[in-house]
Design a protein around this motif. Structure first.
Motif: not given
Length: 101
Positions: A84-88
Protein backbone atom coordinates in the motif's frame (compact mmCIF):
# COMPACT_ATOMS: atom_id res chain seq x y z
CA UNK A 1 26.74 -0.10 54.46
CA UNK A 2 30.36 0.81 54.01
CA UNK A 3 32.37 1.01 50.86
CA UNK A 4 32.23 -2.49 49.50
CA UNK A 5 34.45 -3.38 46.62
CA UNK A 6 32.44 -4.63 43.69
CA UNK A 7 33.65 -7.85 42.06
CA UNK A 8 35.52 -7.28 38.83
CA UNK A 9 33.43 -8.19 35.79
CA UNK A 10 34.74 -10.72 33.35
CA UNK A 11 35.58 -9.15 30.00
CA UNK A 12 32.79 -9.58 27.49
CA UNK A 13 33.64 -11.54 24.39
CA UNK A 14 32.67 -9.71 21.25
CA UNK A 15 31.75 -11.18 17.93
CA UNK A 16 33.99 -10.21 15.00
CA UNK A 17 31.35 -7.72 13.82
CA UNK A 18 29.80 -6.43 17.05
CA UNK A 19 28.41 -3.35 15.33
CA UNK A 20 26.20 -5.24 12.85
CA UNK A 21 22.59 -4.11 13.20
CA UNK A 22 19.63 -6.49 13.16
CA UNK A 23 15.88 -5.95 13.11
CA UNK A 24 12.94 -8.31 13.43
CA UNK A 25 9.46 -7.03 12.64
CA UNK A 26 7.07 -7.85 15.48
CA UNK A 27 3.91 -6.48 13.89
CA UNK A 28 2.12 -3.54 12.35
CA UNK A 29 -0.09 -0.96 14.03
CA UNK A 30 -3.02 0.99 12.66
CA UNK A 31 -2.06 -0.03 9.14
CA UNK A 32 0.67 2.64 9.14
CA UNK A 33 3.38 1.72 11.63
CA UNK A 34 5.98 -1.03 11.89
CA UNK A 35 6.71 -2.40 15.35
CA UNK A 36 10.16 -4.00 15.46
CA UNK A 37 13.00 -5.17 17.64
CA UNK A 38 16.43 -3.62 16.96
CA UNK A 39 19.78 -4.91 18.19
CA UNK A 40 23.49 -4.47 17.60
CA UNK A 41 26.00 -7.29 17.62
CA UNK A 42 24.92 -10.58 19.12
CA UNK A 43 21.41 -9.56 20.17
CA UNK A 44 21.79 -9.88 23.94
CA UNK A 45 20.26 -6.43 24.18
CA UNK A 46 17.43 -5.28 21.95
CA UNK A 47 14.98 -2.40 21.98
CA UNK A 48 11.45 -2.34 20.62
CA UNK A 49 10.65 0.58 18.36
CA UNK A 50 7.68 1.75 16.32
CA UNK A 51 8.11 3.84 13.16
CA UNK A 52 6.01 4.71 10.11
CA UNK A 53 6.85 2.35 7.26
CA UNK A 54 8.91 4.82 5.23
CA UNK A 55 10.87 5.88 8.33
CA UNK A 56 11.48 2.20 9.11
CA UNK A 57 12.90 1.56 5.64
CA UNK A 58 15.18 4.61 5.93
CA UNK A 59 16.24 3.57 9.45
CA UNK A 60 17.19 0.12 8.17
CA UNK A 61 18.96 1.48 5.09
CA UNK A 62 20.98 4.07 7.04
CA UNK A 63 22.16 1.47 9.57
CA UNK A 64 22.66 -1.34 7.02
CA UNK A 65 20.30 -3.52 9.04
CA UNK A 66 19.99 -7.23 8.43
CA UNK A 67 16.27 -8.02 8.57
CA UNK A 68 15.56 -11.24 10.42
CA UNK A 69 12.52 -13.18 9.24
CA UNK A 70 9.30 -12.36 11.10
CA UNK A 71 6.55 -14.82 11.95
CA UNK A 72 4.54 -15.85 8.87
CA UNK A 73 1.38 -13.94 9.87
CA UNK A 74 3.39 -10.80 10.57
CA UNK A 75 5.16 -11.10 7.21
CA UNK A 76 1.80 -11.11 5.45
CA UNK A 77 0.65 -7.97 7.33
CA UNK A 78 3.93 -6.20 6.59
CA UNK A 79 3.79 -7.18 2.92
CA UNK A 80 0.29 -5.66 2.64
CA UNK A 81 1.45 -2.47 4.42
CA UNK A 82 4.53 -2.21 2.19
CA UNK A 83 2.46 -2.77 -0.96
CA UNK A 84 0.00 0.00 0.00
CA UNK A 85 2.93 2.35 0.68
CA UNK A 86 4.53 1.59 -2.69
CA UNK A 87 7.39 -0.38 -1.10
CA UNK A 88 6.77 -3.98 -2.26
CA UNK A 89 9.57 -6.42 -1.50
CA UNK A 90 10.44 -4.80 1.81
CA UNK A 91 11.21 -8.17 3.41
CA UNK A 92 13.35 -9.36 0.53
CA UNK A 93 16.90 -9.98 1.63
CA UNK A 94 19.85 -8.60 -0.38
CA UNK A 95 21.12 -12.13 -1.10
CA UNK A 96 17.72 -12.95 -2.66
CA UNK A 97 18.16 -9.99 -5.01
CA UNK A 98 21.63 -11.17 -5.99
CA UNK A 99 20.45 -14.73 -6.70
CA UNK A 100 17.50 -13.50 -8.77
CA UNK A 101 14.80 -15.26 -6.74
Amino acid sequence: MGNQELPERAPRLRSPNSSQAYARVLGTRAGKFVEFEFSLGDGDLAVELILPLLAFTEFCKDRQVILLPPAEAIAADLARLAWRAGQPGLLRRPEEDASGS
